[in-house]
Write a protein that holds these residues in place. Structure first.
Motif, PDB file in Angstrom:
ATOM      1  N   THR A 274     -17.792  -5.400  -9.845  1.00 36.61           N
ATOM      2  CA  THR A 274     -16.941  -4.143  -9.294  1.00 36.61           C
ATOM      3  C   THR A 274     -16.197  -3.376 -10.453  1.00 36.61           C
ATOM      4  O   THR A 274     -16.307  -2.219 -10.914  1.00 36.61           O
ATOM      5  N   PHE A 275     -14.920  -4.288 -10.650  1.00 38.48           N
ATOM      6  CA  PHE A 275     -14.140  -3.429 -11.825  1.00 38.48           C
ATOM      7  C   PHE A 275     -14.902  -3.251 -13.397  1.00 38.48           C
ATOM      8  O   PHE A 275     -14.367  -2.424 -13.674  1.00 38.48           O
ATOM      9  N   ALA A 276     -15.829  -4.217 -13.765  1.00 34.64           N
ATOM     10  CA  ALA A 276     -16.294  -4.042 -14.815  1.00 34.64           C
ATOM     11  C   ALA A 276     -17.194  -2.709 -14.904  1.00 34.64           C
ATOM     12  O   ALA A 276     -17.080  -2.035 -15.940  1.00 34.64           O
TER      13      ALA A 276
ATOM     14  N   THR B 225     -17.206   1.095  -2.267  1.00 35.71           N
ATOM     15  CA  THR B 225     -16.957  -0.208  -2.155  1.00 35.71           C
ATOM     16  C   THR B 225     -18.016  -1.065  -1.211  1.00 35.71           C
ATOM     17  O   THR B 225     -17.846  -2.433  -1.064  1.00 35.71           O
ATOM     18  N   ALA B 226     -19.395  -0.338  -1.235  1.00 32.98           N
ATOM     19  CA  ALA B 226     -20.439  -0.981  -0.619  1.00 32.98           C
ATOM     20  C   ALA B 226     -20.819  -2.068  -1.335  1.00 32.98           C
ATOM     21  O   ALA B 226     -20.720  -2.334  -2.572  1.00 32.98           O
ATOM     22  N   GLN B 227     -21.402  -3.274  -0.619  1.00 31.67           N
ATOM     23  CA  GLN B 227     -22.119  -4.214  -1.231  1.00 31.67           C
ATOM     24  C   GLN B 227     -23.279  -4.765  -0.358  1.00 31.67           C
ATOM     25  O   GLN B 227     -23.444  -4.759   1.080  1.00 31.67           O
ATOM     26  N   VAL B 228     -24.216  -5.205  -1.019  1.00 35.66           N
ATOM     27  CA  VAL B 228     -25.408  -5.744  -0.484  1.00 35.66           C
ATOM     28  C   VAL B 228     -25.673  -7.165  -0.812  1.00 35.66           C
ATOM     29  O   VAL B 228     -25.860  -7.458  -1.897  1.00 35.66           O
ATOM     30  N   ALA B 229     -25.466  -8.017   0.126  1.00 35.17           N
ATOM     31  CA  ALA B 229     -25.677  -9.496  -0.032  1.00 35.17           C
ATOM     32  C   ALA B 229     -24.846  -9.880  -1.338  1.00 35.17           C
ATOM     33  O   ALA B 229     -25.066 -10.597  -2.498  1.00 35.17           O
ATOM     34  N   GLY B 230     -23.704  -9.445  -1.403  1.00 33.45           N
ATOM     35  CA  GLY B 230     -22.509  -9.440  -2.474  1.00 33.45           C
ATOM     36  C   GLY B 230     -22.733  -8.817  -3.583  1.00 33.45           C
ATOM     37  O   GLY B 230     -21.944  -9.224  -4.523  1.00 33.45           O
ATOM     38  N   VAL B 231     -23.639  -8.078  -3.724  1.00 32.15           N
ATOM     39  CA  VAL B 231     -23.790  -7.582  -5.058  1.00 32.15           C
ATOM     40  C   VAL B 231     -23.398  -5.841  -4.635  1.00 32.15           C
ATOM     41  O   VAL B 231     -23.663  -5.323  -3.766  1.00 32.15           O
ATOM     42  N   PRO B 232     -22.306  -5.290  -5.396  1.00 32.80           N
ATOM     43  CA  PRO B 232     -21.702  -4.082  -5.467  1.00 32.80           C
ATOM     44  C   PRO B 232     -22.928  -3.070  -5.805  1.00 32.80           C
ATOM     45  O   PRO B 232     -23.390  -3.166  -6.848  1.00 32.80           O
ATOM     46  N   VAL B 233     -22.798  -2.036  -4.961  1.00 37.81           N
ATOM     47  CA  VAL B 233     -23.846  -0.772  -4.768  1.00 37.81           C
ATOM     48  C   VAL B 233     -23.325  -0.143  -6.336  1.00 37.81           C
ATOM     49  O   VAL B 233     -24.211   0.366  -6.963  1.00 37.81           O
TER      50      VAL B 233
END
Lengths: 313, 318
Positions: B47-49, B160-168
């Protein structure tokens, strides 16, 4: 007749002083009471540390490098001065000498490994900031008495800050612009290959310039803490950008070893005054850094016009 | 060249080192926590990267234009774009796209002003972007007035959305990265940027419209900074005046650690991700070790310098 005197060359070297004079006159016009010993002292007090930091940046720019850590370095020196230097003077002095040594080593490292100075000094800005936080986690400390006394010195007729600025500018001018050694140091920025072929050690030149920058950074930190009496890890962070702007405002250039110590001091004073000018105009302090940017652009535009006039001849 | 074994060709890739550094820092973190939270750390890192990479791409194109080219106005542009967009949208979901357009447009205009200053005043880009950043930051301070306006809920959700731990968001930025890699290596524009960075005079003589390409690059960089400011404000629940602060350093560090040459003419897009992940994971690792803020800053600085020294040795060896 004046045409002979006011050549573009003369104009260009006068430009920094003229912009400072215009700003001063404008301030005196808006607030005549500023035109006094006390008023000038109040206006230009903080110009002394900024001028010293600007000269430190100028030494680095002379050899075609850039120091993005000078602001956090000055903060760190201020933190040392407000803690160790007043409590354990010997340790404080050793720490400050160690700081200058680190600067000299950085110069050697940047030269020997041919590293980009921007990135190395960016990294160093973290190191200095971290050390300041370790030394002084919360704002505080007390500057040594002698330092406060020196910075609050009441000189006759002309305020101390003005005398200090003139002396600093002249000393560096004589050393860097008028001496044979200074010419070699500047030559290393203009044409390193020629200087190296003439038998000078580029390594030694780089180390000298970085050590000088370290010295002036230390002086800037001491002067600053003498004025503010206490320190803080973030106290001088904005000096990094101000010092670059000051050198350029004073007629320095980024490459080629073309710098002007007196111009740099004047540039630093101009930037310091820019903020006060706004408050005399009763403009919101929101625009303070904006005014510094605007003055920078204005002076650079004037210099470009002068250069163009010169090219036309 | 063709006879070179595959592993040797892989080792010669300048981006490899940033990924190795990121992986080893992550491994050290996980070893310390004995395998706990490794996935969460990675999610946060991506996310931050992603934010670092958005501005890093723009800075990379600018740096590639040659020595002295760098954009110092990125933090100010981010702040102004974020502030403007949040205030115009004022939390209304219908205005999400106009808000985005405004943030991007803000970047386009700032990029044009930056290059206008460089060209008209013949001043080094550092000074041009520095002075314009003073003006931009002042404008943002004046316009912001210390009020924090919440982003429209849909934007905040997307950021801030995530799908199975993967940030969109990270997936979106990876797509952007691929696009930019193609732009750099496969298009006339990208080739022109590289050519100008290697030798501006030669590029001009070869018929490349140097001015137009440089203008476009500064506009691209500022537009990406505007995009980053917009998304970052959505992510953080509003625009703050200091939101761009750490991005000046991050944008430059990501470019250089990622294997792009500071001397220009040689860019590397994949390395940006490795470097951005490395920067974030480094701070996470030092945090996990339970170190204080001071030690953490000192270590970050020393490690950045160490990576640069290692990278310079690599370039020399080739």
């Amino acid at each position: 007749m004046t045409a002979g005197l006011l050549t573009p060359r003369v104009l260009r070297s006068l430009l920094p002083a003229l912009s400072l004079a215009v700003l001063l006159v404008a301030i005196f016009y808006l607030q005549p009471r500023a035109m006094s010993y006390f008023g000038i002292n109040l206006l230009l007090n903080l110009a002394v540390p900024i001028a010293l930091a600007t000269l430190a940046q100028m030494f680095i720019l002379t050899v075609n490098d850039l120091d993005l850590s000078i602001g956090s370095f000055v903060s760190f020196v201020a933190c040392i001065a407000a803690t160790w230097l007043s409590e354990m003077p010997l340790l404080g002095i050793l720490a400050l000498l160690g700081c200058i040594l680190v600067y000299a080593l950085l110069g050697a490292l940047i030269y020997l490994r041919d590293l980009p100075s921007i990135v190395v000094t960016l990294g160093m800005s973290f190191v200095w900031l971290g050390l300041s936080v370790l030394l002084l986690p919360t704002p505080g400390g007390t500057a040594p008495g002698w330092l406060q006394a020196l910075m609050k010195l009441k000189t006759p007729l002309v305020p101390f800050c003005v005398i200090a600025a003139i002396v600093i500018g002249l000393v560096v001018h004589l050393g860097l612009m008028r001496s044979a050694h200074g010419a070699v140091l500047r030559g290393a920025g203009g044409n390193p290959k020629a200087v190296a072929r003439a038998g000078w050690s580029l390594l030694r030149i780089k180390v000298t310039m970085f050590a000088l920058a370290g010295c002036f950074g230390v002086l800037a930190g001491l002067a600053l803490v003498g004025l503010t009496t206490s320190a803080d890890a973030n106290i001088a962070l904005r000096y990094t950008l101000l010092s670059i702007a000051g050198v350029i405002l004073g007629g320095g250039e980024f490459v080629g070893g073309r710098v002007s110590p007196i111009g740099a001091v004047i540039g630093a004073m101009t930037l310091t005054l820019a903020g006060s000018f706004l408050s005399f105009l009763r403009l919101s302090p929101d625009w303070q850094i904006g005014a510094q940017g605007a003055i920078l652009i204005l002076v650079l535009a004037l210099r470009m016009l002068i250069n163009r006039a010169e090219a036309r001849r | 060249m063709a006879a070179e074994p595959a592993w040797q060709r892989l080792l010669a890739q300048p981006w490899l080192w940033s990924y190795l550094a990121a992986a080893s820092v992550w491994a050290a973190t996980i070893a310390f926590t004995q395998g706990q939270g490794g996935g969460q750390v990675l999610t946060a890192a991506f996310t931050f990267a992603a934010f670092f990479v958005i501005v890093g791409i723009g800075q990379m194109f600018v740096v590639t234009l040659g020595p002295g080219n760098v954009d110092l106005s990125i933090p100010a542009t981010m702040t102004l774009a974020g502030t403007l967009a949040m205030r115009i949208m004022d939390g209304h979901e219908a205005l999400i796209l106009p808000g985005l357009a405004l943030a991007l447009g803000c970047g386009v205009v700032i990029g044009a002003i930056n290059y206008g200053l460089i060209r008209a005043l013949r001043i080094p880009p550092i000074i041009a972007t520095l002075s314009s950043s003073f003006l931009i930051q002042s404008t943002a301070i004046w316009y912001n007035r210390g009020i924090r306006i919440k982003p429209p809920p849909a934007l905040a959700e997307f950021a801030t959305a995530q799908v199975a731990g993967v940030p969109v968001l990270a997936v979106g930025v990876i797509l952007l990265t691929v696009l930019m890699h193609v732009l750099l290596t496969r298009t006339r524009y990208g080739r022109a940027v590289l050519a100008i960075g290697q030798n501006q005079r030669a590029a001009g003589l070869a018929g490349i419209p140097v001015d137009r390409i440089r203008l476009g690059t500064y506009m691209l960089c500022a537009t990406l900074a505007g995009l980053c400011g917009y998304v970052q404000a959505g992510f953080a629940g509003g625009a703050a005046l200091n939101m761009g602060e750490e991005y000046l350093l991050a944008s430059i560090a990501v470019v250089v650690i990622g294997g792009t040459s500071v001397a220009g003419g040689n860019a590397n897009v994949p390395g940006l991700w490795g470097a951005a992940l490395f920067l974030f994971l480094l701070v996470t690792m030092l945090n996990t070790f339970g170190l204080g803020a001071g030690i953490r800053l000192v270590m970050t600085g020393i490690i950045i310098i160490a990576v640069i020294i290692a990278a310079s040795g690599r370039q020399r060896a080739r």
